[in-house]
Design an enzyme around this catalytic site. Structure first.
Site, PDB file in Angstrom:
ATOM      1  N   GLY A   9      21.723  -2.659  32.992  1.00  0.00           N
ATOM      2  CA  GLY A   9      20.818  -2.315  34.105  1.00  0.00           C
ATOM      3  C   GLY A   9      20.022  -3.558  34.495  1.00  0.00           C
ATOM      4  O   GLY A   9      18.824  -3.482  34.776  1.00  0.00           O
ATOM      5  N   GLN A  13      14.729  -3.126  39.110  1.00  0.00           N
ATOM      6  CA  GLN A  13      13.409  -3.746  39.293  1.00  0.00           C
ATOM      7  C   GLN A  13      12.948  -4.505  38.043  1.00  0.00           C
ATOM      8  O   GLN A  13      12.607  -5.682  38.120  1.00  0.00           O
ATOM      9  CB  GLN A  13      12.362  -2.673  39.647  1.00  0.00           C
ATOM     10  CG  GLN A  13      10.999  -3.255  39.987  1.00  0.00           C
ATOM     11  CD  GLN A  13       9.863  -2.250  39.867  1.00  0.00           C
ATOM     12  OE1 GLN A  13      10.043  -1.139  39.330  1.00  0.00           O
ATOM     13  NE2 GLN A  13       8.695  -2.609  40.358  1.00  0.00           N
ATOM     14  N   ILE A  36      26.126  -1.969  37.405  1.00  0.00           N
ATOM     15  CA  ILE A  36      27.284  -1.489  38.186  1.00  0.00           C
ATOM     16  C   ILE A  36      27.388  -2.227  39.520  1.00  0.00           C
ATOM     17  O   ILE A  36      28.336  -2.065  40.255  1.00  0.00           O
ATOM     18  CB  ILE A  36      27.250   0.037  38.478  1.00  0.00           C
ATOM     19  CG1 ILE A  36      25.832   0.491  38.822  1.00  0.00           C
ATOM     20  CG2 ILE A  36      27.851   0.848  37.361  1.00  0.00           C
ATOM     21  CD1 ILE A  36      25.796   1.885  39.411  1.00  0.00           C
ATOM     22  N   ARG A  37      26.343  -2.986  39.846  1.00  0.00           N
ATOM     23  CA  ARG A  37      26.382  -3.746  41.102  1.00  0.00           C
ATOM     24  C   ARG A  37      25.878  -5.159  40.836  1.00  0.00           C
ATOM     25  O   ARG A  37      25.216  -5.396  39.818  1.00  0.00           O
ATOM     26  CB  ARG A  37      25.489  -3.071  42.142  1.00  0.00           C
ATOM     27  CG  ARG A  37      24.052  -3.021  41.680  1.00  0.00           C
ATOM     28  CD  ARG A  37      23.169  -2.152  42.532  1.00  0.00           C
ATOM     29  NE  ARG A  37      21.992  -1.750  41.778  1.00  0.00           N
ATOM     30  CZ  ARG A  37      20.775  -2.282  41.900  1.00  0.00           C
ATOM     31  NH1 ARG A  37      20.569  -3.241  42.769  1.00  0.00           N
ATOM     32  NH2 ARG A  37      19.772  -1.847  41.170  1.00  0.00           N
ATOM     33  N   TYR A 143      13.414  13.556  34.335  1.00  0.00           N
ATOM     34  CA  TYR A 143      13.204  12.194  33.838  1.00  0.00           C
ATOM     35  C   TYR A 143      12.306  12.213  32.595  1.00  0.00           C
ATOM     36  O   TYR A 143      12.628  11.602  31.565  1.00  0.00           O
ATOM     37  CB  TYR A 143      12.573  11.375  34.962  1.00  0.00           C
ATOM     38  CG  TYR A 143      12.186   9.959  34.625  1.00  0.00           C
ATOM     39  CD1 TYR A 143      13.127   9.007  34.261  1.00  0.00           C
ATOM     40  CD2 TYR A 143      10.851   9.554  34.734  1.00  0.00           C
ATOM     41  CE1 TYR A 143      12.748   7.703  33.992  1.00  0.00           C
ATOM     42  CE2 TYR A 143      10.465   8.255  34.478  1.00  0.00           C
ATOM     43  CZ  TYR A 143      11.423   7.322  34.099  1.00  0.00           C
ATOM     44  OH  TYR A 143      11.044   6.029  33.835  1.00  0.00           O
ATOM     45  N   LYS A 147      13.142  11.169  28.760  1.00  0.00           N
ATOM     46  CA  LYS A 147      12.394  10.114  28.051  1.00  0.00           C
ATOM     47  C   LYS A 147      11.830  10.657  26.728  1.00  0.00           C
ATOM     48  O   LYS A 147      11.851   9.978  25.697  1.00  0.00           O
ATOM     49  CB  LYS A 147      11.264   9.564  28.938  1.00  0.00           C
ATOM     50  CG  LYS A 147      11.762   8.659  30.063  1.00  0.00           C
ATOM     51  CD  LYS A 147      12.445   7.403  29.523  1.00  0.00           C
ATOM     52  CE  LYS A 147      12.975   6.483  30.587  1.00  0.00           C
ATOM     53  NZ  LYS A 147      13.834   5.416  30.063  1.00  0.00           N
TER      54      LYS A 147
HETATM   55  C1  AKB Z   1       8.670   6.535  38.033  1.00  0.00           C
HETATM   56  O1  AKB Z   1       7.790   6.625  38.906  1.00  0.00           O
HETATM   57  O2  AKB Z   1       9.562   7.373  37.886  1.00  0.00           O
HETATM   58  C2  AKB Z   1       8.624   5.360  37.092  1.00  0.00           C
HETATM   59  C3  AKB Z   1       7.892   5.655  35.831  1.00  0.00           C
HETATM   60  C4  AKB Z   1       6.438   5.865  35.838  1.00  0.00           C
HETATM   61  O3  AKB Z   1       8.483   5.707  34.796  1.00  0.00           O
HETATM   62  N1  AKB Z   1       8.039   4.237  37.748  1.00  0.00           N
END
Ligand code: AKB
Length: 310
Positions: A9, A13, A36-37, A143, A147
């Protein structure tokens, strides 16, 4: 044996700037970028690059053998806003790749891992001010769930198999070199681009939505510091904090440089995500245990962003 690093990755960013920092420190040929890019010219021209789909275990293993990789920085992830739109795909990218890498370390194919977590592990039931290192973790986003699960897998592999894996819980990261993609904190980068190009910005979060943020240089410093230190006795996904602000406060700082800049507010689905995240983070453990200290205050990062994006 000298360290041979693979960044998975590397064109995102954080990955793109982290790769350059690692190349500066360990030598260009010792840091293999993969994604991947293709990435920007600086990244592509300064050292080795391999196309890797982070969900393809065989191609990761092939690159590990090709270069004799000892350490992996796993930076590929689907961030909070995008993950809500493709939950199963997000789980696949955010979770399965981590498990492959943890297994490689368990099998002693590699020796060290960096895997970032996020303030997204916290949820509605977590205290939102001065959020402690150890607290209620009931994330509401895909997400955040990935995590949190990742943190627990890292702790498990560390404890059961002695895997050397290190983690920071990043806040929103502010940078100008490579745009972020798919995050809830992304407004705090977009706003600078729009302030300079259009003189106005329509924000997808409300004026008072305070979130923890950090300038990229501080995030890189924290990452390298935690990787440089001795192996953890106990795995800890460290809270790290720098500044906290809301869109209204950020606007006032920008207006000190661009007095005609205006902002309007049109909160969308990302508002609900932000509302479950902390406003300020307690990172006293990181400050005590490995002397973590941020440098960039809000006014500093605003100056640096505008200066570089001009
Ligand atoms: C997001 O906004 O999803 C990320 C993070 C806080 O992990 N920048």
């Amino acid at each position: 044996m000298s360290e041979k690093i693979l960044v998975i990755g590397a064109c995102g960013q954080i990955g793109s700037e982290l790769t350059m920092k690692l190349r500066e420190k360990y030598g260009n040929q010792n840091v293999i970028a993969s994604d991947i890019r293709e990435g920007n010219d600086e990244l592509m021209n300064s050292g080795p690059f391999e196309f890797i789909d982070a969900t393809d275990k065989a191609s990761i293993l092939m690159v590990i053998h090709k270069y004799g990789i000892t350490t992996i920085y796993l930076m590929a992830a689907m961030l909070s806003a995008t993950a809500e739109k493709q939950p199963k795909k997000a789980w696949d990218i955010n979770m399965n790749t981590l498990l492959y890498i943890l297994d490689f370390a368990k099998e002693k194919i590699i020796s060290k891992i960096y895997w970032p977590s996020s303030i997204a592990v916290f949820g509605e039931t977590t205290p939102r001010i001065d959020t402690p290192q150890q607290t209620i973790l009931e994330p509401a986003t895909v997400y955040g769930i990935s995590k949190l699960a990742g943190e627990r897998w890292c702790a498990y592999y560390h404890q059961k198999f002695g895997v050397d894996v290190r983690t920071l819980r990043y806040p929103g990261i502010i940078s100008w070199k490579t745009p972020p993609g798919g995050g809830t904190t992304d407004y705090a980068v977009e706003i600078f681009h729009k302030a300079l190009s259009d003189g106005k910005y329509e924000c997808f979060l409300s004026a008072e939505t305070t979130l923890p943020m950090m300038y990229m240089d501080d995030a890189l410093k924290a990452t390298l510091d935690v990787m440089d230190g001795p192996k953890f006795d106990t795995y800890i996904a460290y809270n790290v904090a720098a500044v906290s602000f809301n869109p209204k406060e950020l606007t006032s700082e920008i207006q000190k440089h661009l007095p005609n800049f205006t902002i309007s507010y049109k909160p969308d689905f990302r508002q609900k995500i932000a509302d479950t995240w902390p406003q300020t983070i307690n990172d006293s453990l990181a400050r005590k245990e490995w002397s973590w200290k941020h440098e960039y205050e809000t006014s500093d990062l605003v100056s640096v962003m505008l200066e570089n994006l001009k």
